[in-house]
Structure formats: structure tokens, C-alpha cells
Design an enzyme around this catalytic site. Structure first.
Site, PDB file in Angstrom:
ATOM      1  CG  HIS A 352      13.039  -8.015  37.319  1.00 25.51           C
ATOM      2  ND1 HIS A 352      13.505  -6.312  36.462  1.00 25.51           N
ATOM      3  CD2 HIS A 352      13.046  -8.409  35.853  1.00 25.51           C
ATOM      4  CE1 HIS A 352      14.506  -6.836  36.136  1.00 25.51           C
ATOM      5  NE2 HIS A 352      14.355  -7.994  34.924  1.00 25.51           N
ATOM      6  CB  ALA A 353       8.551  -7.373  33.211  1.00 25.64           C
ATOM      7  CD  GLU A 383       9.281  -9.097  29.613  1.00 25.78           C
ATOM      8  OE1 GLU A 383       9.461 -10.465  29.401  1.00 25.78           O
ATOM      9  OE2 GLU A 383      10.737  -8.427  29.950  1.00 25.78           O
ATOM     10  CG  HIS A 386      10.982 -12.972  25.806  1.00 22.80           C
ATOM     11  ND1 HIS A 386      12.370 -12.960  25.839  1.00 22.80           N
ATOM     12  CD2 HIS A 386      11.478 -11.483  26.652  1.00 22.80           C
ATOM     13  CE1 HIS A 386      13.144 -12.216  26.227  1.00 22.80           C
ATOM     14  NE2 HIS A 386      12.996 -11.687  27.007  1.00 22.80           N
ATOM     15  CD  GLU A 410      16.698 -10.860  26.774  1.00 20.42           C
ATOM     16  OE1 GLU A 410      15.488  -9.679  26.783  1.00 20.42           O
ATOM     17  OE2 GLU A 410      16.442 -11.483  27.965  1.00 20.42           O
TER      18      GLU A 410
END
Ligand SMILES: [Zn+2]
Length: 599
Positions: A352-353, A383, A386, A410
Site C-alpha cells: 500500500h503506497a 505521495e 506528503h 492528503e
């Protein structure tokens, strides 16, 4: 009389002054002590995070028994350290004192450390608690479905979720095969962990009570700093519901054409396994069925990426270039060194990334089993968003090194991906050759966005509604799975392909449920990312309301330092201020609302 009166007044004045000075001196020495304490505390927390994050990374990227043991040991050490910090905190009487601090910034940091968290459990229970979450995550990460199929010219029979099952759910159109895969995944995950999950709920509630919350749900909602967060999100969903209902009706009709009227009723729910996604949370997997004007040139670039020999590394580089173009911080050398971009051969890992802050200088990493396709290209931007947040707030004290709220974290990468997804941008980077600029092409593109963004909203909303109800005791082991499907029906309008029972635990077929990651953050993100996007488009002058040529959905912020700087000004704040202030600094607006999404 006069003299005396004067004397009394003088005396009082003197006394007042004198007391004032004492209070002030006490107060300032308290502020001083508080400041010293926070310096100490931030350093301690940093050390804690360093040790335990590294051990978790090692295990999650290579699921061996010895890595698991090392991680458990590190968790135990961290728990002991947390208990020690808490004992000091109490011994120095901070729980009674911190609220009287003058400096709001000190009060804010103290508020963050004023709860003990999971280490309030007894050591035995904490070990049990962490063990359950690790077990459930491992079950999920190593789950396989037996089904033989040819993928990329090779026959494979033991299928992992990523990439095999995910690919298959998009490609396969046979109703019964899809049913088989859908059920098998749930048998290999949720069903296995059902009993453990019930114990996990008890322990989460115990943690909550030890920290003065009613239950686990209230504990999870606290981070949003709202009087009634559940009501806030309910109102957002009510505003969005009509849009979702239209989309649902459209998809239902298209699926009836594909699978027949005996399989899909005219007014009823959509069978969950036909949506091209394991959880029916995005319908882009069946985009080819749902594109309104299929004769227009495709705006999916998966084929082009494959033809042009894209690799996971090249996808990461493309994303990094976009961040750089906005004058944001590019990924650090240690990022490129430590990031896992592909599933290593002969290694079991949690695919899961995810994006990691190792709490050590600029050691930030992504772990992802990248597949060369457009969806994964977007996920990489997500990602990296983040990582960008980590980069921007790394000068803050550790206690502030987090998102203004979890939804903001997110939303960063997604708001940039809204530029990257535009046909205009994809043409610029050579992934699309022909881009039409007429109404039909626009509608195809808007549908593509809706299939991932609008479709997601009810799902993003219901997962935590469901878990809040479990924590509060409204849902029990007697109706655990039944209530899951009631919510899936009520909000998403979907149903399982076969009858389910209380032997099953279908929510446990979703990563965030077994990994104990709150989910409402994604719902918040899917609303607020459009506000972020619009704010950047105003800065880059790519958007003008009412001007069709500069519509929001066509806005590409590529190469706009003004847009990037505006975003960075908010990211730099971390959690140092309540999120409405951070949002206002960036967008000029203090509230999360659906106006932009509906625009
Ligand atoms: Zn994320």
C-alpha cells in the site's frame, strides 16, 4: 483623614504593584520553564520517532520474522520512553499548570502533549494492541488469491492485490470471474481478522477512556479542533449528495447495457464488483464503459506511457519535475536513495503506497509497488505531496511537524495532480498527441475526474461513520458486517455480489481499517484539494471565473512559482496554527466548503 486616606491608597498601590511584580515574575518564570520543557520534549519525541519509524519501515518493506521482532522490541522501548515522559510531565505538575500559560503558542504545544495516548495502557495490553494491528496488517499485506491468469505474457496463479488483482478488476468483464475474485479477496483478509478486530475495538476504546474521551471515535475526531466535527462533515456530504446521485444513475444505465437487466436493476444498487475497483471507491477502472463520447481521442495516458518505455523511476522523476517547476523543494538525495518504487522480487512487503518521515534531517521516503499506468502516476504525485509537506515544515518544532489537519496532508499532492491530469499538461509532457478543445472533449475529461473524485466522496465519508459507530457501541459483533453493507447501500448505493453473513468482515478487506488509520481525512482532502487548486490557479492567472477559455478544470499551474509559493506559505506553518488560519493564509477563506468542487 486625608493623610491617612492617602497613605492607605499609596499602600494599596504599592501592594498592588508589588503583587503584580511577583505574579509577573512567577508567570514569566513559568513561561520560561515551559519553553525549556518543550525544547526537551521536542528532542525526546524526535528521538522516539527516529527509532520506531526506522524499525517500522524495515518490517513493512520486508515482512520477515526477525524484522517483526526488531520492530516489536522498538515499539516496547518507545512505549517505555512514553511512559517515562508522562511520569515526568505529571511529576512537574504540568497537567495543572499549562492552561495558565500566557503565550498561546506554548499552550498549543502543551495541548498536544497533554494526553498520554496508547501508552496509557498497561504494558501487557499495549503489546497485545500493537501485536493485533501488526498481525492484521500482515494478513492484509501477504494475502493471496488463487486464480490462474496470464499477465504480461506470464501465467500467474497466486495473485497479490497489487498489481495483479487491481489490474484484473479493471480488465476482466466476466461477471462470475469478477464475483470469484471479489469474494476470494475478502475471504483472505477481512474474514481472517474479524475476531482480532473486535478485540482491537475494545482496546482502542480503553485507550480513549484512559485519555478522557468517550470512545475511540471521539479520540479520532479531536485532531480536527472542531466543536462538532461529525456534524461538519455530514453537512458537506449533504451538499454533495445530489451530484453523486446523478453520477450513480448514469453509471447504472451504462452497466445495464454491459451486463444486462437481469444483473443490474433499474433503480437499485450497483453490484460492487463491477466498478473496476476492489472497494468500489473509484470507478476510473471502468472508464472505457462510462466515457460519454467514446469517439473522442482518449485522455488516458497509460498506453502512451508503456509505448514510451516509462519506468517507475521515470514516473517519479516526472512528478519531481513538476514540484520543482512550482519553486517547491525537490526530493532530497536520501529520498532517491531510500525510496522503494517497485515490488522487489521474492520479498513480501506492505505494498500500500505510503510516504514516510523518518524524523532525521531530510530522510523522507516513499514505499510503493508502482505499476506503469496513469493512476499510479497520480498516486506518485499524491505521495510526493506528503514529502513536500515534510520538507516545508521541517523547521518547526517536532510537535508542529504535521499537517494543519490530516485532510490537508492528503490534499497537497492531489491538488497538484489536478493540474497534471489536464489534457493540456499531458500534451505538454508528450503523453498526449491530440487534444480537442470542444464541449465533448471537456465532458469526457470532467467525467474522468468525477469517476475518481465524486465517486470517492461517499466512500471516504462512510468508513469512519461506520467505525465511529463501532467505537460508540451502536454497531456490535452481532451486526458488524450487516451494518457495513447498510452504510455501503445508504451512501454509495452499492451491494455485494453474493449474500454476506456475520462470518464475514468486509470492511477488513480495506487497508486503513486493519492498519488502524483514520479515514475521514480523505473525505476532507477530496473537498479541500479543490480549494487549494483554485487558490493556486488564481495565483498563476490560469483561471478566470466565467471565462470558458480559462475554466478551472483546464487550469494547469505548471511552472508557476507564484502558485507554488502560495502553497508553500501554508505548508511551512505545519500544525503551528489551527487549520482555519492556515487555510485562510493560502486561500483567503477560513472554511472547508464544496463550492469549488461544484463550480
Ligand atoms: Zn496519503
Amino acid at each position: 483623614m486625608m493623610e491617612r486616606a492617602t497613605a492607605v491608597v499609596l499602600l494599596l498601590v504599592f501592594l498592588c504593584h508589588c503583587m503584580g511584580a511577583t505574579i509577573e515574575r512567577d508567570a514569566s518564570s513559568l513561561e520560561e520553564k515551559a519553553r525549556e520543557y518543550l525544547v526537551y520534549r521536542n528532542a525526546q519525541e524526535k528521538q522516539l520517532a527516529q527509532d520506531s519509524n526506522l524499525a517500522s519501515w524495515n518490517y513493512e518493506s520486508n515482512l520477515t520474522d526477525s524484522n517483526r521482532e526488531a520492530m516489536m522490541k522498538e515499539q516496547e522501548k518507545a512505549a517505555e520512553k512514553s511512559r517515562e515522559l508522562w511520569r515526568e510531565f505529571v511529576a512537574e505538575k504540568w497537567p495543572e499548570k499549562w492552561r495558565s500559560l500566557q503565550d498561546p503558542d506554548l499552550r498549543r504545544q502543551f495541548n498536544f502533549v497533554s494526553k498520554q495516548g496508547a501508552s496509557a495502557l498497561t504494558p501487557e495490553k499495549l503489546t497485545e494492541y500493537e501485536g493485533i494491528v501488526t498481525d492484521m496488517t500482515t494478513t492484509y499485506g501477504t494475502a493471496k488469491v488463487h486464480h490462474c491468469v496470464e499477465l504480461d505474457g506470464e501465467e500467474v496463479c497466486e495473485l497479490s492485490l497489487d498489481p495483479e488483482l487491481s489490474q484484473l478488476l479493471e480488465r476482466e468483464k466476466d461477471y462470475d470471474t469478477l464475483t470469484k475474485l471479489w469474494v476470494a479477496w475478502r475471504n483472505a483478509t477481512g474474514k481472517v481478522v474479524r475476531q482480532q478486530y473486535l478485540r482491537y475495538v475494545e482496546l482502542t476504546n480503553e485507550v480513549a477512556k484512559l485519555n478522557d474521551f468517550e470512545d475511540g471515535g471521539e479520540m479520532w475526531r479531536e485532531t480536527y479542533e472542531s466543536e462538532d466535527f461529525a456534524a461538519d462533515v455530514a453537512a458537506l456530504w449533504e451538499d454533495l449528495r445530489p451530484l453523486y446521485l446523478q453520477l450513480h444513475a448514469y453509471a447504472r444505465r451504462k452497466l445495464r447495457e454491459q451486463y444486462g437487466e437481469d444483473k443490474i436493476s433499474k433503480k437499485g444498487p450497483i453490484p460492487a464488483h463491477l466498478t473496476g475497483n476492489m472497494w468500489a471507491q473509484s470507478w476510473t477502472g471502468i472508464e472505457s464503459l462510462l466515457t460519454p463520447y467514446p469517439n473522442k481521442p482518449s485522455i488516458d495516458v497509460t498506453d502512451a506511457m508503456k509505448k514510451q518505455g516509462y519506468t517507475p523511476l521515470k514516473m517519479f522523476q516526472l512528478s519531481n519535475d513538476f514540484f520543482k517547476g512550482l519553486n517547491l523543494t525537490e526530493m532530497s538525495p536520501s529520498f532517491w536513495e531510500n525510496t522503494i518504487m517497485e515490488r522487489p522480487k521474492n520479498t513480501e512487503l506492505v505494498c500500500h503506497a505510503s510516504a514516510w518521515d523518518m524524523a532525521s534531517h531530510r530522510d523522507f521516503r516513499i514505499k510503493m509497488c508502482t505499476d506503469v499506468n496513469m493512476g499510479d502516476l497520480i498516486t506518485i504525485h499524491h505521495e510526493m505531496g506528503h514529502i513536500e509537506y515534510y520538507e516545508q515544515y521541517r523547521h518547526q518544532p517536532l510537535l508542529y511537524q504535521t499537517g494543519a489537519n490530516p485532510g490537508f496532508h492528503e490534499a497537497v499532492g492531489d491538488s497538484l495532480a489536478l493540474s497534471v491530469m489536464t489534457p493540456k499538461h499531458l500534451k505538454k509532457v508528450g503523453l498526449l498527441h491530440k487534444v480537442d478543445n470542444d464541449a465533448h472533449a471537456d465532458i469526457n475529461f470532467l467525467m474522468k475526474i468525477a469517476l475518481s473524485k465524486v465517486v470517492f466522496l461517499p466512500f471516504g465519508y462512510l468508513i469512519d461513520m461506520y467505525r465511529w459507530d463501532i467505537f460508540s457501541g451502536k454497531i456490535t459483533s452481532d451486526n458488524l458486517n450487516c451494518e457495513w453493507w447498510n452504510k455501503r447501500f445508504e451512501f454509495q448505493g452499492i451491494k455485494p455480489p453474493v449474500k454476506r453473513s456475520e462470518e464475514d468482515f468486509d470492511a477488513g478487506a480495506k487497508y486503513h481499517v486493519v492498519a488502524s488509520v483514520p479515514y475521514i481525512r480523505y473525505f476532507v482532502s477530496y473537498v479541500v484539494q479543490f480549494q487549494f487548486h483554485k487558490a493556486m490557479c488564481e495565483k498563476s492567472k490560469q483561471y478566470a471565473r466565467g471565462n470558458h477559455k480559462q475554466a478551472l478544470h483546464n487550469c494547469d499551474n505548471d511552472q508557476s512559482a507564484d502558485a507554488g509559493n502560495a502553497l508553500a506559505s501554508m505548508l511551512k506553518m505545519g500544525a503551528s496554527k489551527p487549520w482555519p488560519e492556515a487555510l485562510e493564509k493560502f486561500t483567503g477563506n477560513k472554511t472547508i466548503n464544496v463550492d469549488v468542487l461544484r463550480e
